[in-house]
Design a protein around this motif. Structure first.
Motif, PDB file in Angstrom:
ATOM      1  N   ARG A 231       0.824  -1.205   0.000  1.00 52.08           N
ATOM      2  CA  ARG A 231       0.000   0.000   0.000  1.00 52.08           C
ATOM      3  C   ARG A 231       0.862   1.261   0.000  1.00 52.08           C
ATOM      4  NH1 ARG A 231      -3.849  -0.670   4.966  1.00 52.08           N
ATOM      5  NH2 ARG A 231      -2.064  -1.893   5.700  1.00 52.08           N
ATOM      6  N   GLY A 232       0.716   2.069  -1.047  1.00 48.08           N
ATOM      7  CA  GLY A 232       1.452   3.322  -1.132  1.00 48.08           C
ATOM      8  C   GLY A 232       2.931   3.173  -1.425  1.00 48.08           C
ATOM      9  N   ALA A 233       3.410   1.950  -1.646  1.00 48.37           N
ATOM     10  CA  ALA A 233       4.830   1.750  -1.960  1.00 48.37           C
ATOM     11  C   ALA A 233       5.137   2.345  -3.337  1.00 48.37           C
ATOM     12  CB  ALA A 233       5.171   0.272  -1.936  1.00 48.37           C
ATOM     13  N   ASP A 234       6.309   2.923  -3.480  1.00 45.64           N
ATOM     14  CA  ASP A 234       6.718   3.550  -4.732  1.00 45.64           C
ATOM     15  C   ASP A 234       7.502   2.549  -5.561  1.00 45.64           C
ATOM     16  OD1 ASP A 234       7.567   5.159  -6.789  1.00 45.64           O
ATOM     17  OD2 ASP A 234       8.084   6.856  -5.509  1.00 45.64           O
ATOM     18  N   LEU A 235       6.888   2.050  -6.623  1.00 45.28           N
ATOM     19  CA  LEU A 235       7.512   1.042  -7.467  1.00 45.28           C
ATOM     20  C   LEU A 235       7.969   1.616  -8.812  1.00 45.28           C
ATOM     21  CD1 LEU A 235       5.021  -1.936  -6.922  1.00 45.28           C
ATOM     22  CD2 LEU A 235       7.255  -1.600  -5.839  1.00 45.28           C
ATOM     23  N   ARG A 236       8.097   2.907  -8.894  1.00 48.34           N
ATOM     24  CA  ARG A 236       8.527   3.502 -10.161  1.00 48.34           C
ATOM     25  C   ARG A 236       9.918   3.003 -10.548  1.00 48.34           C
ATOM     26  NH1 ARG A 236       7.768   9.744  -8.969  1.00 48.34           N
ATOM     27  NH2 ARG A 236       8.396   8.975  -6.905  1.00 48.34           N
ATOM     28  N   GLY A 237       9.996   2.433 -11.732  1.00 50.81           N
ATOM     29  CA  GLY A 237      11.273   1.927 -12.216  1.00 50.81           C
ATOM     30  C   GLY A 237      11.689   0.597 -11.624  1.00 50.81           C
ATOM     31  N   ALA A 238      10.900   0.044 -10.726  1.00 48.24           N
ATOM     32  CA  ALA A 238      11.257  -1.237 -10.103  1.00 48.24           C
ATOM     33  C   ALA A 238      11.030  -2.382 -11.090  1.00 48.24           C
ATOM     34  CB  ALA A 238      10.430  -1.461  -8.843  1.00 48.24           C
ATOM     35  N   ASP A 239      11.800  -3.435 -10.914  1.00 43.42           N
ATOM     36  CA  ASP A 239      11.671  -4.608 -11.778  1.00 43.42           C
ATOM     37  C   ASP A 239      11.075  -5.758 -10.972  1.00 43.42           C
ATOM     38  OD1 ASP A 239      11.828  -6.627 -13.603  1.00 43.42           O
ATOM     39  OD2 ASP A 239      13.944  -6.340 -14.101  1.00 43.42           O
ATOM     40  N   LEU A 240       9.788  -6.023 -11.204  1.00 44.75           N
ATOM     41  CA  LEU A 240       9.096  -7.127 -10.537  1.00 44.75           C
ATOM     42  C   LEU A 240       8.828  -8.274 -11.496  1.00 44.75           C
ATOM     43  CD1 LEU A 240       7.699  -4.204  -9.398  1.00 44.75           C
ATOM     44  CD2 LEU A 240       6.862  -5.827  -7.727  1.00 44.75           C
ATOM     45  N   SER A 241       9.368  -8.191 -12.690  1.00 47.36           N
ATOM     46  CA  SER A 241       9.189  -9.279 -13.648  1.00 47.36           C
ATOM     47  C   SER A 241       9.899 -10.515 -13.105  1.00 47.36           C
ATOM     48  CB  SER A 241       9.768  -8.889 -15.013  1.00 47.36           C
ATOM     49  OG  SER A 241      11.166  -8.663 -14.921  1.00 47.36           O
ATOM     50  N   GLY A 242       9.238 -11.631 -13.161  1.00 46.63           N
ATOM     51  CA  GLY A 242       9.845 -12.840 -12.625  1.00 46.63           C
ATOM     52  C   GLY A 242       9.706 -12.993 -11.130  1.00 46.63           C
ATOM     53  N   SER A 243       9.120 -12.013 -10.447  1.00 48.85           N
ATOM     54  CA  SER A 243       8.833 -12.201  -9.027  1.00 48.85           C
ATOM     55  C   SER A 243       7.728 -13.245  -8.923  1.00 48.85           C
ATOM     56  CB  SER A 243       8.373 -10.883  -8.384  1.00 48.85           C
ATOM     57  OG  SER A 243       7.166 -10.431  -8.988  1.00 48.85           O
ATOM     58  N   ILE A 244       7.571 -13.857  -7.767  1.00 49.03           N
ATOM     59  CA  ILE A 244       6.565 -14.903  -7.630  1.00 49.03           C
ATOM     60  C   ILE A 244       5.503 -14.525  -6.601  1.00 49.03           C
ATOM     61  CG2 ILE A 244       8.019 -16.791  -8.421  1.00 49.03           C
ATOM     62  CD1 ILE A 244       8.548 -17.522  -5.491  1.00 49.03           C
ATOM     63  N   PHE A 245       4.288 -14.959  -6.906  1.00 46.42           N
ATOM     64  CA  PHE A 245       3.123 -14.813  -6.028  1.00 46.42           C
ATOM     65  C   PHE A 245       2.701 -13.360  -5.842  1.00 46.42           C
ATOM     66  CE2 PHE A 245       5.149 -18.820  -4.146  1.00 46.42           C
ATOM     67  CZ  PHE A 245       4.504 -19.637  -5.066  1.00 46.42           C
ATOM     68  N   LEU A 246       3.017 -12.523  -6.806  1.00 49.23           N
ATOM     69  CA  LEU A 246       2.507 -11.155  -6.800  1.00 49.23           C
ATOM     70  C   LEU A 246       1.126 -11.158  -7.434  1.00 49.23           C
ATOM     71  CD1 LEU A 246       3.208  -8.115  -6.291  1.00 49.23           C
ATOM     72  CD2 LEU A 246       3.987  -8.045  -8.679  1.00 49.23           C
ATOM     73  N   THR A 247       0.199 -10.390  -6.870  1.00 52.13           N
ATOM     74  CA  THR A 247      -1.171 -10.358  -7.381  1.00 52.13           C
ATOM     75  C   THR A 247      -1.559  -8.960  -7.832  1.00 52.13           C
ATOM     76  OG1 THR A 247      -2.191  -9.834  -5.245  1.00 52.13           O
ATOM     77  CG2 THR A 247      -1.797 -12.187  -5.744  1.00 52.13           C
ATOM     78  N   GLN A 248      -2.634  -8.904  -8.605  1.00 55.06           N
ATOM     79  CA  GLN A 248      -3.165  -7.605  -9.040  1.00 55.06           C
ATOM     80  C   GLN A 248      -3.561  -6.763  -7.838  1.00 55.06           C
ATOM     81  OE1 GLN A 248      -3.368  -6.941 -12.571  1.00 55.06           O
ATOM     82  NE2 GLN A 248      -3.338  -4.908 -11.665  1.00 55.06           N
ATOM     83  N   PHE A 249      -4.062  -7.424  -6.833  1.00 52.11           N
ATOM     84  CA  PHE A 249      -4.470  -6.778  -5.582  1.00 52.11           C
ATOM     85  C   PHE A 249      -3.323  -5.934  -5.017  1.00 52.11           C
ATOM     86  CE2 PHE A 249      -5.310  -6.795  -1.022  1.00 52.11           C
ATOM     87  CZ  PHE A 249      -6.683  -6.701  -0.933  1.00 52.11           C
ATOM     88  N   GLN A 250      -2.122  -6.506  -4.977  1.00 51.89           N
ATOM     89  CA  GLN A 250      -0.961  -5.811  -4.419  1.00 51.89           C
ATOM     90  C   GLN A 250      -0.486  -4.695  -5.332  1.00 51.89           C
ATOM     91  OE1 GLN A 250       0.838  -9.799  -4.152  1.00 51.89           O
ATOM     92  NE2 GLN A 250       1.737  -9.128  -2.217  1.00 51.89           N
ATOM     93  N   VAL A 251      -0.455  -4.976  -6.634  1.00 53.46           N
ATOM     94  CA  VAL A 251      -0.005  -3.971  -7.593  1.00 53.46           C
ATOM     95  C   VAL A 251      -0.923  -2.758  -7.573  1.00 53.46           C
ATOM     96  CG1 VAL A 251       0.317  -3.504 -10.065  1.00 53.46           C
ATOM     97  CG2 VAL A 251       1.143  -5.650  -9.085  1.00 53.46           C
ATOM     98  N   ASN A 252      -2.231  -3.010  -7.500  1.00 50.69           N
ATOM     99  CA  ASN A 252      -3.193  -1.905  -7.488  1.00 50.69           C
ATOM    100  C   ASN A 252      -2.995  -0.974  -6.303  1.00 50.69           C
ATOM    101  OD1 ASN A 252      -4.379  -2.979  -9.764  1.00 50.69           O
ATOM    102  ND2 ASN A 252      -6.121  -3.865  -8.689  1.00 50.69           N
ATOM    103  N   ALA A 253      -2.466  -1.510  -5.208  1.00 48.84           N
ATOM    104  CA  ALA A 253      -2.291  -0.725  -3.988  1.00 48.84           C
ATOM    105  C   ALA A 253      -1.042   0.148  -4.010  1.00 48.84           C
ATOM    106  CB  ALA A 253      -2.235  -1.653  -2.774  1.00 48.84           C
TER     107      ALA A 253
END
Length: 299
Positions: A231-253
């Protein structure tokens, strides 16, 4: 049998057109930064229209309902509405409303587990666990296919515990393939942490509190993100490709932009801005705003 995680089954993607707005009725929420008002479970949101659409859908974030814009039911809404209750909505069948509202959050948890299992089955590193993962998938699908009474009786915590044992093994296989020392942050309090440019490749971030964390340009490839609070984390420019168990729920936050790299199965949230919706090779374009409320944490 599940499809490849690059193209997750439509049954695990929210389809609000075939749902009777269950997240807007069945679930409670409290007045907070995410919701402008209090609402009890089983009570329709005051913004809900007679046709089950939201009356302020295009203005939810500005009206104080940020939590609605990031919610994702993993397709549980249409499953309960169209299959478990055979298309009978809670307005036309008020006698069955209580059962429908009881079943929905249970179905959502089961669909979340199916999301993780589908991803695991498409993960090359998890090949040694293929048969066990398929069995877990079949058992979970069987639970979701039951009638309302049997779904309501499901011991979700017990089933989640069994599935989570497999997911932990998948995590070890994926992260173990990353050379070097991996960071251990399971359940860690990283609220507001300054992690810009951090090498978190292969890290264990299960259940970590990353609320408001600065993760700009961080490398999160092959990291285990199940239950991590973005929630509210700044992921600008972050590379989450290939991460595991990430959901739309988390990304939306979270917050991100066009340079944020997501797994192919996930969409760029509309609220990231128009510049963030440009096509990128390892992610699909958004299908529209998702509704969200706080999910049970998986660790």
């Amino acid at each position: 049998m599940p499809e490849n995680h690059l193209h997750p089954p439509t049954s695990l993607q929210a389809d609000c057109r075939n749902c009777f707005a269950l997240c807007c009725v069945a679930l409670p929420f409290a007045r907070s930064a995410d919701f402008a008002v209090d609402k009890a479970g089983g009570t329709p949101c005051t913004n809900l229209l007679d046709d089950f659409r939201c009356g302020i859908h295009t203005d939810l974030r500005h009206r104080g309902f940020t939590g609605c814009t990031v919610y994702d039911c993993f397709g549980a809404g249409q499953k309960v509405s169209q299959q478990t209750f055979d298309g009978r909505d809670w307005r036309r069948d008020p006698a069955g409303a209580g059962a429908m509202f009881e079943v929905f959050p249970i179905m959502r948890q089961l669909h979340e587990l199916l999301w993780y299992l589908n991803e695991s089955l498409a993960t090359a590193a998890a090949e040694p666990l293929r048969d066990e993962l398929r069995d877990a998938w079949d058992r979970t699908v069987q639970l979701t296919d039951g009638d309302a009474e049997s779904v309501a009786r499901t011991d979700v915590d017990l089933h989640r515990q069994a599935v989570n044992g497999l997911l932990l093994q998948v995590s070890e296989l994926v992260r173990g393939a990353v050379p070097g020392r991996k960071r251990e942050h399971r359940g860690a309090d990283l609220i507001g942490a300054k992690l810009r440019g951090a090498n978190l490749r292969g890290a264990n971030l299960r259940g970590a509190y990353l609320i408001g964390a600065d993760l700009r340009q961080a490398d999160l490839r092959s990291s285990d993100l199940i239950g991590a609070d973005f929630r509210g984390a700044d992921l600008r420019g972050a590379d989450l490709s290939g991460s595991i168990f990430l959901t739309q729920f988390q990304v939306n936050a979270a917050k991100g932009d066009a340079s944020t790299r997501l797994p192919a199965a996930l969409a760029v949230p509309p609220h990231w801005g128009e510049s963030a919706t440009r096509p990128v090779s390892d992610r699909r374009l958004p299908r529209g705003a998702q509704r969200r409320r706080r999910a049970p944490r998986s660790r």
